[in-house]
Design a protein around this motif. Structure first.
Motif, mmCIF file in Angstrom:
data_model
loop_
_atom_site.group_PDB
_atom_site.id
_atom_site.type_symbol
_atom_site.label_atom_id
_atom_site.label_comp_id
_atom_site.label_asym_id
_atom_site.label_seq_id
_atom_site.Cartn_x
_atom_site.Cartn_y
_atom_site.Cartn_z
ATOM 1 N N SER A 48 0.842 -1.197 0.000
ATOM 2 C CA SER A 48 0.000 0.000 0.000
ATOM 3 C C SER A 48 0.873 1.240 0.000
ATOM 4 C CB SER A 48 -0.906 0.016 1.233
ATOM 5 O OG SER A 48 -1.710 -1.146 1.301
ATOM 6 N N SER A 49 0.300 2.328 -0.505
ATOM 7 C CA SER A 49 0.971 3.617 -0.449
ATOM 8 C C SER A 49 0.608 4.313 0.856
ATOM 9 C CB SER A 49 0.551 4.490 -1.636
ATOM 10 O OG SER A 49 -0.818 4.842 -1.520
ATOM 11 N N ALA A 50 1.277 5.408 1.151
ATOM 12 C CA ALA A 50 1.011 6.152 2.379
ATOM 13 C C ALA A 50 -0.419 6.666 2.408
ATOM 14 C CB ALA A 50 2.002 7.312 2.515
ATOM 15 N N GLU A 51 -0.953 7.075 1.245
ATOM 16 C CA GLU A 51 -2.301 7.623 1.210
ATOM 17 C C GLU A 51 -3.357 6.537 1.387
ATOM 18 O OE1 GLU A 51 -5.066 10.505 -1.638
ATOM 19 O OE2 GLU A 51 -2.930 10.234 -2.041
ATOM 20 N N GLU A 52 -3.049 5.299 0.989
ATOM 21 C CA GLU A 52 -4.018 4.214 1.080
ATOM 22 C C GLU A 52 -4.107 3.626 2.486
ATOM 23 O OE1 GLU A 52 -3.498 2.521 -3.499
ATOM 24 O OE2 GLU A 52 -2.282 1.744 -1.845
ATOM 25 N N LEU A 53 -3.064 3.785 3.298
ATOM 26 C CA LEU A 53 -3.073 3.215 4.642
ATOM 27 C C LEU A 53 -4.000 4.014 5.554
ATOM 28 C CD1 LEU A 53 0.734 2.451 5.085
ATOM 29 C CD2 LEU A 53 -1.103 0.787 4.775
ATOM 30 N N THR A 54 -4.629 3.315 6.495
ATOM 31 C CA THR A 54 -5.522 4.002 7.429
ATOM 32 C C THR A 54 -4.744 4.695 8.536
ATOM 33 O OG1 THR A 54 -5.764 1.943 8.678
ATOM 34 C CG2 THR A 54 -7.426 2.419 6.994
ATOM 35 N N ARG A 55 -3.487 4.345 8.719
ATOM 36 C CA ARG A 55 -2.667 4.929 9.781
ATOM 37 C C ARG A 55 -1.795 6.053 9.219
ATOM 38 N NH1 ARG A 55 -2.835 1.783 14.125
ATOM 39 N NH2 ARG A 55 -3.891 -0.209 13.878
ATOM 40 N N PRO A 56 -1.459 7.050 10.039
ATOM 41 C CA PRO A 56 -0.646 8.166 9.536
ATOM 42 C C PRO A 56 0.793 7.746 9.261
ATOM 43 C CG PRO A 56 -1.042 8.403 11.897
ATOM 44 C CD PRO A 56 -1.879 7.248 11.443
ATOM 45 N N VAL A 57 1.219 7.910 8.017
ATOM 46 C CA VAL A 57 2.572 7.556 7.576
ATOM 47 C C VAL A 57 3.077 8.656 6.662
ATOM 48 C CG1 VAL A 57 4.007 5.885 6.359
ATOM 49 C CG2 VAL A 57 2.053 5.091 7.689
ATOM 50 N N ASP A 58 4.331 9.064 6.838
ATOM 51 C CA ASP A 58 4.995 9.990 5.918
ATOM 52 C C ASP A 58 6.180 9.282 5.287
ATOM 53 O OD1 ASP A 58 3.509 12.322 5.929
ATOM 54 O OD2 ASP A 58 4.428 13.063 7.763
ATOM 55 N N VAL A 59 6.436 9.585 4.005
ATOM 56 C CA VAL A 59 7.530 8.955 3.278
ATOM 57 C C VAL A 59 8.419 10.029 2.664
ATOM 58 C CG1 VAL A 59 8.149 7.410 1.388
ATOM 59 C CG2 VAL A 59 6.110 6.942 2.749
ATOM 60 N N LEU A 60 9.728 9.862 2.837
ATOM 61 C CA LEU A 60 10.712 10.699 2.162
ATOM 62 C C LEU A 60 11.393 9.868 1.084
ATOM 63 C CD1 LEU A 60 12.614 12.741 4.924
ATOM 64 C CD2 LEU A 60 11.271 13.676 3.036
ATOM 65 N N ALA A 61 11.409 10.362 -0.154
ATOM 66 C CA ALA A 61 12.061 9.663 -1.252
ATOM 67 C C ALA A 61 12.401 10.679 -2.333
ATOM 68 C CB ALA A 61 11.171 8.550 -1.810
ATOM 69 N N GLY A 62 13.216 10.258 -3.293
ATOM 70 C CA GLY A 62 13.533 11.099 -4.433
ATOM 71 C C GLY A 62 14.218 12.400 -4.064
ATOM 72 N N ILE A 136 12.692 6.707 3.336
ATOM 73 C CA ILE A 136 12.552 6.673 4.790
ATOM 74 C C ILE A 136 11.080 6.861 5.116
ATOM 75 C CG2 ILE A 136 13.203 7.756 6.969
ATOM 76 C CD1 ILE A 136 15.786 8.670 5.687
ATOM 77 N N GLU A 137 10.543 5.943 5.926
ATOM 78 C CA GLU A 137 9.123 5.926 6.270
ATOM 79 C C GLU A 137 8.962 6.217 7.754
ATOM 80 O OE1 GLU A 137 8.625 2.218 3.106
ATOM 81 O OE2 GLU A 137 8.424 1.899 5.279
ATOM 82 N N VAL A 138 8.060 7.129 8.085
ATOM 83 C CA VAL A 138 7.800 7.485 9.477
ATOM 84 C C VAL A 138 6.371 7.092 9.811
ATOM 85 C CG1 VAL A 138 7.712 9.336 11.175
ATOM 86 C CG2 VAL A 138 9.443 9.390 9.366
ATOM 87 N N LEU A 139 6.224 6.141 10.737
ATOM 88 C CA LEU A 139 4.918 5.694 11.210
ATOM 89 C C LEU A 139 4.603 6.441 12.494
ATOM 90 C CD1 LEU A 139 6.213 3.301 9.489
ATOM 91 C CD2 LEU A 139 4.635 1.812 10.714
ATOM 92 N N LYS A 140 3.574 7.257 12.467
ATOM 93 C CA LYS A 140 3.220 8.074 13.622
ATOM 94 C C LYS A 140 2.176 7.357 14.472
ATOM 95 C CE LYS A 140 3.867 12.190 10.768
ATOM 96 N NZ LYS A 140 3.209 13.390 10.208
ATOM 97 N N GLY A 141 2.251 7.587 15.765
ATOM 98 C CA GLY A 141 1.354 6.876 16.658
ATOM 99 C C GLY A 141 1.879 5.479 16.928
ATOM 100 N N PRO A 142 1.221 4.715 17.801
ATOM 101 C CA PRO A 142 1.706 3.386 18.159
ATOM 102 C C PRO A 142 1.877 2.481 16.941
ATOM 103 C CG PRO A 142 -0.035 4.074 19.662
ATOM 104 C CD PRO A 142 0.007 5.085 18.559
ATOM 105 N N ALA A 143 3.072 1.896 16.819
ATOM 106 C CA ALA A 143 3.333 0.894 15.786
ATOM 107 C C ALA A 143 3.635 -0.447 16.448
ATOM 108 C CB ALA A 143 4.500 1.337 14.906
ATOM 109 N N THR A 144 3.077 -0.640 17.646
ATOM 110 C CA THR A 144 3.363 -1.839 18.427
ATOM 111 C C THR A 144 2.836 -3.096 17.763
ATOM 112 O OG1 THR A 144 1.372 -1.359 19.711
ATOM 113 C CG2 THR A 144 3.457 -0.659 20.651
ATOM 114 N N LEU A 145 1.746 -2.999 16.994
ATOM 115 C CA LEU A 145 1.209 -4.183 16.336
ATOM 116 C C LEU A 145 2.253 -4.833 15.440
ATOM 117 C CD1 LEU A 145 -2.413 -3.223 15.261
ATOM 118 C CD2 LEU A 145 -1.687 -4.594 17.202
ATOM 119 N N LEU A 146 3.014 -4.029 14.736
ATOM 120 C CA LEU A 146 3.999 -4.549 13.802
ATOM 121 C C LEU A 146 5.366 -4.756 14.439
ATOM 122 C CD1 LEU A 146 3.163 -2.423 10.626
ATOM 123 C CD2 LEU A 146 2.661 -4.831 10.990
ATOM 124 N N TYR A 147 5.754 -3.897 15.381
ATOM 125 C CA TYR A 147 7.151 -3.888 15.816
ATOM 126 C C TYR A 147 7.355 -3.953 17.324
ATOM 127 C CZ TYR A 147 7.800 -2.854 10.942
ATOM 128 O OH TYR A 147 7.770 -2.935 9.572
#
Length: 726
Positions: A48-62, A136-147
């Motif tokens: 999924s892209s950052a916009e498609e995810l229900t959780r707040p994510v920012d991506v730095l690239a390019g 570089i991907e920044v997951l905001k808020g709890p990411a405990t489910l995954l990590y």
């Protein structure tokens, strides 16, 4: 030494000159910045892209990542809404997400922990090089489910792509860069090569980086004069410390990696080996020590008249990492299976002058299995298993944390389903964490913790250009060995830190409401959040000062409230070029949510003996080192091969401070970027760039930094160089 340095740079220049002959392609990282939301987020098991995810994510690239890259990971991501950085000199900067940092923010290398000890102490660097990242991907808020529990405040995933899962687009492709900087005499060179053999099954990766800087320039005095207001005697200029240059702020980094993978029609398997070595100074007081107390609390005691001390503290960090990864598509009842294994051997040595002070050793083995299953009663989802073994040892007079072995195992499921215009996501995770501590050194017994986290999120697609999102989480974190067993003088913070071996699991309950709207050239995103912590672990001031301030790890309830927003507007596209503006802002408030204070008995180790004191711990009030509110703006222009940007960020005065904490004045940082891009007939792309930082030459002191009154940010500086993509 100078001859060796010249040979290194000559080799990099020769490499750059040879690259156009290599048979090239347009660099895939340099897509239009407006396409950034559609970059696939690797931190999620779903494609999924950052916009498609229900959780707040920012991506730095390019190009955005190229402009943001800095010597530390924290500084690289610090211009994203809701994200700032800690600071302990140019070599140390860890991400601060919505006011949370350290053991609450997980730093990942392609989905596995970095394996360093940057959470143990604020002067320990993250062992990941941002210049070698693909995104570089920044997951905001709890990411405990995954990590796991170390991501209760968020996660930063650095995608390095050293083990290929697919053949490369061309038989050989890559990038290289040479840059120099004025504010610190920086010299940096990096290169990356990726390719696939003629069979299309064997893919390889090679990267390398070398960076050297000197002491960096500052706009005024190193020490904050305002911190001395109210003292009986006014200091003379000769006692105010270094001026114009911050002593002991040099940095040298070397990094390299090699990866090889076999890629088939249904899967892949590969391995990589990497090394990361960095040496950096710890800036501090820039004047002579006045008394015995300062001599013990000051990591740079014994400075000479020019501010260069015989006992200046320097750190040498060395990490070796081996990874194995594999994947299989159409794996029986599962759509795909992915497994990752990493072994990290880390050594961190602190030198006081020429003498070894303290050595930290960290040996980590981590594994992760993800199984993406087919739709079941309408839910697509992924099962996961994650485990890690960590052996930690600290040796030396200032080893304030005893050796320990940590064993963590977690299982999780995360699923998603569409209900018409509403996309829903559910997840749960359970972890078992055990810390076995050296009984001879510990102030308490070994501990075992069980943590459970659950989450629900939904996105309502009101129309193609507008959606609302709601996230609800209950996340838990187990205390770390540092919080449980610290028992001695901590040079980095200039204090005696005492753990509490009876600390319990902390629980965060979060609610977040977000909005995303775009129409034509306009795009707007905003969110507000509230997090209530039960049994929040914090480093409390005891009010005791014996040789150094005494601080105790304690627990009480806490709450965090905040908001962030960003507006992007492509307001013109004509013969003069494409013009775009960006405005963003964020604010967070962190407070203890108990009442009054409580009395505790504190056992303080002093000169080989333990003395007992009684202290009153505040259970309410502001938390220390909370990031200040910000408002930033940027103007971007692009026309043919040219692009440029001019931006400014205003950091507000931070006067919501904790007891014994000093306020930080506001400041404005103005940056500019300029680049000329040229594509050759053979497909190679060359880019000349010029970046300017802190163009107003402001004295800027980072409130999230323990060194804010001793080490300001660098003054006005320019970086320039050449990049090549092929």
């Amino acid at each position: 030494m100078k001859a060796l340095r010249l040979r290194r740079h000559a080799l990099l220049i020769a490499l750059l000159a040879a690259l156009p002959q290599a048979g090239a392609q347009d660099h895939p990282d340099h897509d239009d910045p407006t396409e950034l939301d559609r970059v696939q987020v690797k931190a999620s098991p779903f494609a999924s892209s950052a916009e498609e995810l229900t959780r707040p994510v920012d991506v730095l690239a390019g190009p955005r990542l190229d402009e943001a890259k800095a010597a530390s990971l924290g500084e690289t991501v610090s211009r994203l809404p809701g994200v700032q950085s800690s600071y302990f000199g140019p070599g140390v900067g860890r991400p601060v997400i919505r006011g949370l940092e350290g053991a609450r923010v997980q730093v990942l290398s392609d989905g596995l922990s970095s394996g360093d000890v940057s959470t143990v102490s604020v002067d320990h660097a993250v062992s990941i090089e941002p210049f070698l990242a693909d995104q570089i991907e920044v997951l905001k808020g709890p990411a405990t489910l995954l990590y796991g529990s170390g991501a209760i405040g968020g996660a930063v995933n650095v995608v390095e792509g050293r083990i290929h899962e697919q053949p490369t687009d061309k038989p050989l492709q890559g990038r290289a860069e040479l840059r120099a900087g004025t504010v610190n005499d920086e010299r940096t060179g990096m290169m990356r090569l990726d390719g696939t053999t003629a069979s299309g099954h064997l893919a390889f990766h090679v990267d390398a980086l070398h960076r050297e800087t000197g002491d960096y320039e500052i706009p005024g005095f190193a020490e904050n004069h305002a911190a001395h207001e109210g003292e009986e005697e006014e200091e003379g200029e000769e006692e105010l410390g270094a001026f114009g240059v911050l002593p002991n702020s040099t940095l040298r980094t070397d990094a390299a990696a090699f990866g090889l993978s076999w890629v088939g029609d249904r899967g892949f398997i590969g391995a990589s080996q990497s090394l990361y070595n960095t040496r950096y100074g710890i800036p501090g007081h820039a004047h002579g020590v006045e008394d015995e107390h300062d001599a013990e609390a000051d990591p740079e005691a014994g400075l000479d008249e020019e501010g260069h001390g015989e006992e200046a503290v320097r750190i040498v960090l060395d990490q070796r990492r081996t990874e194995v990864r594999g994947g299989l598509d159409e794996a029986g009842v599962f759509e795909s299976a992915r497994v990752k294994l990493a072994r990290t051997v880390y050594t961190h040595t602190e030198f006081e002058g020429e003498e070894v002070g303290t050595v930290f050793d960290n040996d980590t083995v981590e594994g992760r299995l993800e199984l993406l299953h087919r739709a079941f009663v309408g839910w697509d989802g992924a099962f996961g298993l994650q485990w890690s073994d960590r052996d930690f040892l600290a040796i030396g007079e200032e080893a304030f944390v005893p050796g320990s072995e940590s064993r963590d195992t977690g299982v999780f499921w995360i699923g998603r389903r569409d209900f018409g215009a509403i996309a829903a996501e559910l997840g749960a995770r359970h972890d078992r964490n055990r810390i076995d501590v050296d009984a001879a050194e510990a102030i308490g017994p070994s501990r075992r913790f069980d943590t459970t986290s659950v989450s629900a999120a939904a996105r309502w697609n009101i129309n193609p250009g507008l959606h609302l999102s709601l996230g609800l989480d209950r996340a838990q974190r187990s205390p770390t060995a540092e919080e449980l067993y610290s028992n001695g003088f901590h040079v980095a913070t200039g204090s005696i830190e005492l753990g509490s071996p009876d600390l319990d699991v902390e629980t965060a309950n979060r609610a977040e409401l977000g909005l995303h709207w775009h129409r034509g050239p306009l795009k707007f995103a905003a969110s507000v959040f509230h997090v209530r912590y039960d049994d929040f672990v914090y480093l409390a001031e005891t009010g005791i000062d014996e040789e150094a301030p005494v601080r105790l790890w304690s627990q009480t309830d806490a709450r965090f409230d905040g908001a962030e927003a960003q507006l992007d507007w492509m307001f013109a596209e004509n013969d003069s070029g494409a013009w775009a503006a960006r405005v963003f802002g964020d604010v967070v408030r962190g407070r203890l949510d108990g009442r009054g204070s409580r009395e505790v008995v504190v056992n303080v180790p002093l000169e080989g003996e333990v003395e007992q004191f009684t202290a009153q711990l505040a259970l309410e009030g502001n938390l220390p080192r909370i990031a200040p509110a910000r408002l930033g703006g940027e103007l971007r222009w692009e026309r043919g091969p040219w692009r440029a940007s001019l931006g400014a960020v205003r950091y507000a005065r931070q006067d919501d401070v904790a007891e014994f904490e000093t306020e930080t004045p506001g400041y404005t940082l103005v940056d500019a970027h300029f680049a000329w891009h040229h594509d050759t007939a053979g497909g190679t792309a060359w880019e000349l760039f010029l970046d300017g930082r802190n163009l107003l030459d402001e004295e800027a002191r980072v409130h999230t930094s323990v060194l804010k009154d001793l080490a300001p940010l660098p003054g006005r500086g320019f970086a320039f160089g050449v990049r090549v993509f092929f």
